[in-house]
Design a protein around this motif. Structure first.
Motif, short mmCIF file in Angstrom:
data_model
loop_
_atom_site.label_atom_id
_atom_site.label_comp_id
_atom_site.label_asym_id
_atom_site.label_seq_id
_atom_site.Cartn_x
_atom_site.Cartn_y
_atom_site.Cartn_z
N CYS A 18 28.70 34.55 92.34
CA CYS A 18 29.51 34.70 91.16
C CYS A 18 28.79 34.87 89.79
CB CYS A 18 30.42 33.55 90.72
SG CYS A 18 31.70 33.35 92.31
N VAL A 19 27.69 34.28 89.87
CA VAL A 19 26.98 34.29 88.27
C VAL A 19 26.09 35.52 88.54
CG1 VAL A 19 24.70 33.54 87.27
CG2 VAL A 19 26.49 31.96 88.02
N LEU A 20 25.61 36.15 89.52
CA LEU A 20 24.96 37.31 89.83
C LEU A 20 25.78 38.46 89.49
CD1 LEU A 20 22.37 36.68 92.87
CD2 LEU A 20 21.90 36.66 90.28
N ALA A 21 27.20 38.48 90.00
CA ALA A 21 28.15 39.50 89.73
C ALA A 21 28.40 39.60 88.16
CB ALA A 21 29.27 39.24 90.70
N ALA A 24 25.20 40.98 86.62
CA ALA A 24 25.18 42.51 86.95
C ALA A 24 26.20 43.34 86.28
CB ALA A 24 25.12 42.67 88.45
N ALA A 25 27.40 42.80 86.02
CA ALA A 25 28.36 43.68 85.37
C ALA A 25 27.93 43.59 83.83
CB ALA A 25 29.76 42.89 85.37
N GLY A 26 27.19 42.58 83.10
CA GLY A 26 26.86 42.89 81.97
C GLY A 26 25.81 43.92 81.87
N VAL A 27 24.92 43.81 82.94
CA VAL A 27 23.93 44.91 82.62
C VAL A 27 24.55 46.42 82.85
CG1 VAL A 27 22.06 45.80 84.07
CG2 VAL A 27 22.18 43.44 83.65
N LEU A 28 25.39 46.65 83.75
CA LEU A 28 26.05 47.88 83.80
C LEU A 28 26.75 48.20 82.59
CD1 LEU A 28 27.42 47.71 87.44
CD2 LEU A 28 25.89 48.85 86.51
N VAL A 29 27.45 47.37 82.02
CA VAL A 29 28.02 47.60 80.56
C VAL A 29 27.07 48.05 79.57
CG1 VAL A 29 29.36 46.67 78.67
CG2 VAL A 29 29.99 46.26 81.19
N ALA A 43 25.54 36.94 78.88
CA ALA A 43 25.30 35.48 78.16
C ALA A 43 26.57 34.70 78.92
CB ALA A 43 25.52 35.39 76.94
N GLY A 44 27.77 35.14 79.06
CA GLY A 44 28.66 34.55 79.71
C GLY A 44 28.32 34.03 81.20
N GLY A 45 27.42 34.96 81.78
CA GLY A 45 27.19 34.79 83.25
C GLY A 45 26.17 33.54 83.19
N LEU A 46 25.26 33.42 82.12
CA LEU A 46 24.38 32.19 82.33
C LEU A 46 25.04 31.02 81.69
CD1 LEU A 46 21.47 34.17 80.19
CD2 LEU A 46 21.48 33.05 82.61
N VAL A 47 26.04 31.04 81.02
CA VAL A 47 26.90 30.01 80.44
C VAL A 47 27.99 29.43 81.84
CG1 VAL A 47 28.92 29.02 79.18
CG2 VAL A 47 26.93 30.25 78.06
N LEU A 48 28.31 30.53 82.55
CA LEU A 48 29.02 30.19 83.83
C LEU A 48 28.16 29.24 84.83
CD1 LEU A 48 31.48 30.72 85.93
CD2 LEU A 48 30.39 32.56 86.49
N LEU A 63 21.64 27.83 95.30
CA LEU A 63 20.47 27.97 94.75
C LEU A 63 20.68 28.01 93.09
CD1 LEU A 63 19.57 30.85 96.87
CD2 LEU A 63 18.54 28.76 96.85
N LEU A 64 21.52 27.39 92.37
CA LEU A 64 21.66 27.17 91.27
C LEU A 64 20.98 25.75 90.80
CD1 LEU A 64 25.22 27.91 90.18
CD2 LEU A 64 23.20 29.33 89.85
N VAL A 65 20.76 25.17 92.09
CA VAL A 65 19.69 23.94 91.98
C VAL A 65 18.35 24.00 91.71
CG1 VAL A 65 19.40 21.40 93.20
CG2 VAL A 65 21.58 22.60 93.10
N VAL A 66 17.63 23.88 90.68
CA VAL A 66 16.20 23.86 90.64
C VAL A 66 15.53 22.65 90.35
CG1 VAL A 66 14.33 25.22 89.55
CG2 VAL A 66 16.67 26.23 89.73
N ARG A 67 15.94 21.87 89.30
CA ARG A 67 15.49 20.61 89.04
C ARG A 67 16.76 19.71 89.03
NH1 ARG A 67 9.99 21.14 89.12
NH2 ARG A 67 9.37 23.00 88.11
N GLY A 68 16.45 18.64 88.16
CA GLY A 68 17.77 17.71 88.06
C GLY A 68 18.89 18.44 87.15
N ARG A 69 20.15 18.05 87.54
CA ARG A 69 21.23 18.29 86.95
C ARG A 69 21.36 18.64 85.53
NH1 ARG A 69 26.46 18.44 89.04
NH2 ARG A 69 25.81 16.79 90.71
#
Length: 94
Positions: A18-21, A24-29, A43-48, A63-69
């Motif tokens: 979902c985040v990548l979609a 990617a939509a932002g990049v296409l725009v 930016a909305g994708g990152l906040v999502l 894969l959104l898990v990298v470190r602690g929450r």
């Protein structure tokens, strides 16, 4: 066989998909010469991503898990707000 594996991976990693979609939509725009709209969408994708990481348990966040929450949420939210600020402050290309 291959399609079932892809379906399982996508089903397991739906937050990242979902985040990548959205990003990617932002990049296409942006590529369609709507700089501000696309950057705000990115930016909305990152906040999502920050929101999903904050709300989902670590087992479901994939894969959104990298470190602690807390570190993940603060990092993603800061990146999202930084990109949003850049989109609002930087004048679009002429």
């Amino acid at each position: 066989m291959r399609r079932s594996v892809v379906r399982r991976v996508v089903a397991a990693e739906w937050p990242l998909v979902c985040v990548l979609a959205v990003c990617a939509a932002g990049v296409l725009v942006v590529l369609s010469e709507h700089f501000r709209r696309g950057t705000v969408l990115f930016a909305g994708g990152l906040v999502l991503a920050a929101g999903l990481r904050a709300l989902l348990p670590s087992e479901s966040a994939g894969l959104l898990v990298v470190r602690g929450r807390l570190v993940d949420v603060i990092t993603l939210a800061a990146l999202g707000l930084g990109v949003l600020l850049a989109a609002l402050v930087v004048p679009p290309p002429a």
